[in-house]
Design a protein around this motif. Structure first.
Motif, PDB file in Angstrom:
ATOM      1  N   HIS A 108      54.937  46.642  29.204  1.00 24.44           N
ATOM      2  CA  HIS A 108      53.837  45.674  29.223  1.00 24.44           C
ATOM      3  C   HIS A 108      52.491  46.417  29.251  1.00 24.44           C
ATOM      4  CE1 HIS A 108      57.318  43.516  30.831  1.00 24.44           C
ATOM      5  NE2 HIS A 108      56.756  42.417  30.371  1.00 24.44           N
ATOM      6  N   PRO A 109      52.076  47.027  28.157  1.00 22.01           N
ATOM      7  CA  PRO A 109      50.780  47.728  28.150  1.00 22.01           C
ATOM      8  C   PRO A 109      49.597  46.800  28.364  1.00 22.01           C
ATOM      9  CG  PRO A 109      51.683  47.534  25.924  1.00 22.01           C
ATOM     10  CD  PRO A 109      52.770  47.094  26.858  1.00 22.01           C
ATOM     11  N   SER A 110      49.828  45.503  28.235  1.00 19.09           N
ATOM     12  CA  SER A 110      48.741  44.550  28.431  1.00 19.09           C
ATOM     13  C   SER A 110      48.313  44.454  29.892  1.00 19.09           C
ATOM     14  CB  SER A 110      49.162  43.157  27.940  1.00 19.09           C
ATOM     15  OG  SER A 110      50.263  42.666  28.682  1.00 19.09           O
ATOM     16  N   TRP A 111      49.016  45.157  30.800  1.00 26.28           N
ATOM     17  CA  TRP A 111      48.653  45.082  32.219  1.00 26.28           C
ATOM     18  C   TRP A 111      47.233  45.604  32.448  1.00 26.28           C
ATOM     19  CZ3 TRP A 111      46.970  49.012  35.299  1.00 26.28           C
ATOM     20  CH2 TRP A 111      47.216  50.310  34.882  1.00 26.28           C
ATOM     21  N   VAL A 112      46.797  46.558  31.640  1.00 32.18           N
ATOM     22  CA  VAL A 112      45.450  47.128  31.808  1.00 32.18           C
ATOM     23  C   VAL A 112      44.386  46.061  31.578  1.00 32.18           C
ATOM     24  CG1 VAL A 112      43.805  48.852  30.991  1.00 32.18           C
ATOM     25  CG2 VAL A 112      46.236  49.424  31.117  1.00 32.18           C
ATOM     26  N   GLY A 113      44.511  45.323  30.470  1.00 34.76           N
ATOM     27  CA  GLY A 113      43.556  44.267  30.184  1.00 34.76           C
ATOM     28  C   GLY A 113      43.600  43.148  31.212  1.00 34.76           C
ATOM     29  N   SER A 114      44.804  42.792  31.646  1.00 32.70           N
ATOM     30  CA  SER A 114      44.934  41.750  32.668  1.00 32.70           C
ATOM     31  C   SER A 114      44.259  42.171  33.965  1.00 32.70           C
ATOM     32  CB  SER A 114      46.415  41.456  32.923  1.00 32.70           C
ATOM     33  OG  SER A 114      47.039  40.942  31.768  1.00 32.70           O
ATOM     34  N   PHE A 115      44.419  43.438  34.317  1.00 28.73           N
ATOM     35  CA  PHE A 115      43.811  43.960  35.547  1.00 28.73           C
ATOM     36  C   PHE A 115      42.287  43.964  35.437  1.00 28.73           C
ATOM     37  CE2 PHE A 115      42.224  47.788  37.833  1.00 28.73           C
ATOM     38  CZ  PHE A 115      42.442  47.332  39.124  1.00 28.73           C
ATOM     39  N   LEU A 116      41.758  44.471  34.324  1.00 26.27           N
ATOM     40  CA  LEU A 116      40.301  44.524  34.137  1.00 26.27           C
ATOM     41  C   LEU A 116      39.703  43.117  34.075  1.00 26.27           C
ATOM     42  CD1 LEU A 116      39.975  47.412  31.511  1.00 26.27           C
ATOM     43  CD2 LEU A 116      39.509  47.512  33.971  1.00 26.27           C
ATOM     44  N   SER A 117      40.415  42.198  33.435  1.00 29.58           N
ATOM     45  CA  SER A 117      39.952  40.814  33.365  1.00 29.58           C
ATOM     46  C   SER A 117      39.831  40.208  34.756  1.00 29.58           C
ATOM     47  CB  SER A 117      40.924  39.993  32.512  1.00 29.58           C
ATOM     48  OG  SER A 117      40.595  38.623  32.555  1.00 29.58           O
ATOM     49  N   GLU A 118      40.821  40.445  35.598  1.00 28.40           N
ATOM     50  CA  GLU A 118      40.806  39.896  36.956  1.00 28.40           C
ATOM     51  C   GLU A 118      39.721  40.550  37.803  1.00 28.40           C
ATOM     52  OE1 GLU A 118      42.007  37.002  39.487  1.00 28.40           O
ATOM     53  OE2 GLU A 118      42.722  37.356  37.435  1.00 28.40           O
ATOM     54  N   ILE A 119      39.448  41.836  37.565  1.00 31.92           N
ATOM     55  CA  ILE A 119      38.397  42.541  38.309  1.00 31.92           C
ATOM     56  C   ILE A 119      37.022  41.958  37.968  1.00 31.92           C
ATOM     57  CG2 ILE A 119      37.163  44.737  38.508  1.00 31.92           C
ATOM     58  CD1 ILE A 119      39.713  44.648  40.123  1.00 31.92           C
ATOM     59  N   VAL A 120      36.751  41.761  36.675  1.00 31.09           N
ATOM     60  CA  VAL A 120      35.469  41.181  36.255  1.00 31.09           C
ATOM     61  C   VAL A 120      35.317  39.768  36.803  1.00 31.09           C
ATOM     62  CG1 VAL A 120      34.109  40.426  34.265  1.00 31.09           C
ATOM     63  CG2 VAL A 120      35.309  42.614  34.183  1.00 31.09           C
ATOM     64  N   LEU A 121      36.401  39.000  36.759  1.00 27.41           N
ATOM     65  CA  LEU A 121      36.371  37.634  37.270  1.00 27.41           C
ATOM     66  C   LEU A 121      36.112  37.616  38.781  1.00 27.41           C
ATOM     67  CD1 LEU A 121      36.816  34.829  35.975  1.00 27.41           C
ATOM     68  CD2 LEU A 121      39.194  34.965  36.743  1.00 27.41           C
ATOM     69  N   SER A 122      36.765  38.524  39.515  1.00 23.34           N
ATOM     70  CA  SER A 122      36.602  38.592  40.972  1.00 23.34           C
ATOM     71  C   SER A 122      35.201  39.053  41.350  1.00 23.34           C
ATOM     72  CB  SER A 122      37.638  39.540  41.579  1.00 23.34           C
ATOM     73  OG  SER A 122      38.952  39.101  41.308  1.00 23.34           O
ATOM     74  N   ALA A 123      34.654  40.020  40.592  1.00 23.35           N
ATOM     75  CA  ALA A 123      33.303  40.509  40.875  1.00 23.35           C
ATOM     76  C   ALA A 123      32.267  39.412  40.687  1.00 23.35           C
ATOM     77  CB  ALA A 123      32.977  41.700  39.970  1.00 23.35           C
ATOM     78  N   THR A 173      41.487  45.828  48.363  1.00 26.32           N
ATOM     79  CA  THR A 173      42.874  45.869  48.852  1.00 26.32           C
ATOM     80  C   THR A 173      43.803  45.146  47.890  1.00 26.32           C
ATOM     81  OG1 THR A 173      42.090  45.908  51.145  1.00 26.32           O
ATOM     82  CG2 THR A 173      44.387  45.300  50.791  1.00 26.32           C
ATOM     83  N   ASN A 174      43.349  44.013  47.364  1.00 21.36           N
ATOM     84  CA  ASN A 174      44.133  43.258  46.387  1.00 21.36           C
ATOM     85  C   ASN A 174      44.418  44.098  45.147  1.00 21.36           C
ATOM     86  OD1 ASN A 174      45.437  41.029  45.274  1.00 21.36           O
ATOM     87  ND2 ASN A 174      43.552  40.176  44.425  1.00 21.36           N
ATOM     88  N   ALA A 175      43.392  44.792  44.656  1.00 16.56           N
ATOM     89  CA  ALA A 175      43.561  45.643  43.476  1.00 16.56           C
ATOM     90  C   ALA A 175      44.516  46.803  43.755  1.00 16.56           C
ATOM     91  CB  ALA A 175      42.206  46.179  43.020  1.00 16.56           C
ATOM     92  N   ILE A 176      44.388  47.403  44.942  1.00 17.98           N
ATOM     93  CA  ILE A 176      45.269  48.522  45.306  1.00 17.98           C
ATOM     94  C   ILE A 176      46.724  48.057  45.395  1.00 17.98           C
ATOM     95  CG2 ILE A 176      45.860  50.132  47.174  1.00 17.98           C
ATOM     96  CD1 ILE A 176      42.869  50.386  47.753  1.00 17.98           C
ATOM     97  N   CYS A 177      46.944  46.871  45.951  1.00 20.30           N
ATOM     98  CA  CYS A 177      48.307  46.340  46.047  1.00 20.30           C
ATOM     99  C   CYS A 177      48.912  46.130  44.666  1.00 20.30           C
ATOM    100  CB  CYS A 177      48.301  45.023  46.822  1.00 20.30           C
ATOM    101  SG  CYS A 177      48.030  45.214  48.602  1.00 20.30           S
ATOM    102  N   PHE A 178      48.093  45.663  43.725  1.00 20.03           N
ATOM    103  CA  PHE A 178      48.590  45.494  42.353  1.00 20.03           C
ATOM    104  C   PHE A 178      48.918  46.842  41.729  1.00 20.03           C
ATOM    105  CE2 PHE A 178      47.480  45.521  37.799  1.00 20.03           C
ATOM    106  CZ  PHE A 178      48.500  44.710  37.313  1.00 20.03           C
TER     107      PHE A 178
END
Length: 336
Positions: A108-123, A173-178
């Motif tokens: 699932h190489p798409s995990w990188v985009g999903s992670f960055l998307s969630e980071i921008v949304l959370s910020a 912490t949420n990002a580190i857990c992921f």
């Protein structure tokens, strides 16, 4: 030979993964245009906030510190939201609706985009909530000054940074857990929903309590000084009503969303079934159009009244002036 469809062929090796391979590449025309319009709306708010922020900084003086901080938070919130909506979804991830992916999963190489998307949304959410956290800190310090005049007050901006730092710690912490594999992208979404629902409920309670006390203080000071405080009371009511409507809506949305995640995870072992296009579209539209409305209203309130109030020798302690260090002969006035 199979006919061409919107679904990619699932390789046998990928089927052994603990999380289903993301295969849905559909993004409806409605979703495409909806994201584009939301992105433009946030971009317009960001441009206006940037202009007002630069103007406020040029005024100088301690009394403009809070006004500049508000404009800055509105700008960063809007620009992060504009980035998230205006970047095409396929750059973030192959599926428009969220899907369950684990960090560093080679299938699932798409995990990188999903992670960055969630980071921008959370910020963006962190900046948005910081606006009202700053309002509450600002109100609390003024009320403490009038209800407990002899008590030493803490530094307001230090208190504000402390609260924001706590939320930032939860997000990190949420990002580190992921990234550590504790849970998938589903877990990140659930933690963010739970945190935002909790903070929204707290903000509704605190805004209601503080605004009631603030109106009492304003009316008392108006009676003592024999001056009209009607315009200031109206500003408090505006902030209270709009803030409570926004946070009540947000708390309802995030609570229902987090509840659905829990129910589906308990029943199916995954929350993938929650994220249909219809459900996700409804969630996104309600969530982010309410953000556009509240940011626009905050700009209107700041532009029409708050800046003028600050220019009339308004709130001085916000730039971290501790109690007991106020200038001699400070006026008994209250501008908000």
């Amino acid at each position: 030979m199979s006919n061409t469809t919107n679904m990619t062929e699932v390789q046998p090796a990928a089927m052994t993964s603990s999380i289903p391979l993301v295969v849905d590449f559909d993004e409806t025309t409605f979703e495409l245009w909806s994201d584009f319009i939301l992105g433009l709306a946030f971009a317009c708010i960001a441009a206006l906030a940037a202009h007002k922020m630069l103007w406020s900084r040029q005024q100088g003086g301690a009394e403009t510190t809070v006004v500049t901080a508000f404009y800055s938070l509105i700008f960063f919130t809007s620009i992060l939201r504009a980035i998230w909506f205006l970047i095409p979804n396929y750059i973030w991830k192959p599926s428009y609706v969220p899907s369950a992916v684990m960090a560093f999963d080679p299938d699932h190489p798409s995990w990188v985009g999903s992670f960055l998307s969630e980071i921008v949304l959370s910020a963006g959410a962190l900046c948005l909530f910081s606006i009202f956290i700053l309002i509450l800190v600002y109100w609390a310090d003024i009320l403490k000054k009038y209800f407990y005049p002899g008590q030493r007050r803490s530094r307001p901006m230090a208190t504000f940074l402390g609260f924001v730092g706590l939320l930032l710690f939860i997000e990190v912490t949420n990002a580190i857990c992921f990234l550590s594999g504790v849970y998938s992208s589903e877990g990140m979404i659930f933690v963010n929903s739970l945190m935002l629902a909790t903070v929204s409920i707290i903000c509704v309670i605190e805004i209601t309590i503080f605004s009631h006390r603030f109106r009492t203080v304003l009316k008392t000071l108006g009676a003592i000084n024999q001056v009209s405080t009607e315009s200031q009371v109206k500003r408090i009511v505006w902030i209270t009503v709009t803030g409570n409507l926004f946070f009540f809506t947000r708390a309802f949305l995030e609570t229902v969303f987090a509840g659905m995640l829990l129910v589906y995870y308990k029943e199916f072992g995954t929350v993938e079934k929650v994220f249909s296009h219809a459900t996700w579209d409804t969630y996104i539209l309600l969530k982010h159009w309410t953000e556009v409305i509240i940011l626009g209203l905050m700009l209107y309130i700041l532009q029409s009244r708050f800046t003028a109030a600050a220019a009339r020798a308004g709130y001085q302690p916000v730039p971290d002036a501790p109690a007991g260090e106020q200038p001699a002969g400070e006026q008994t006035s209250l501008n908000v």
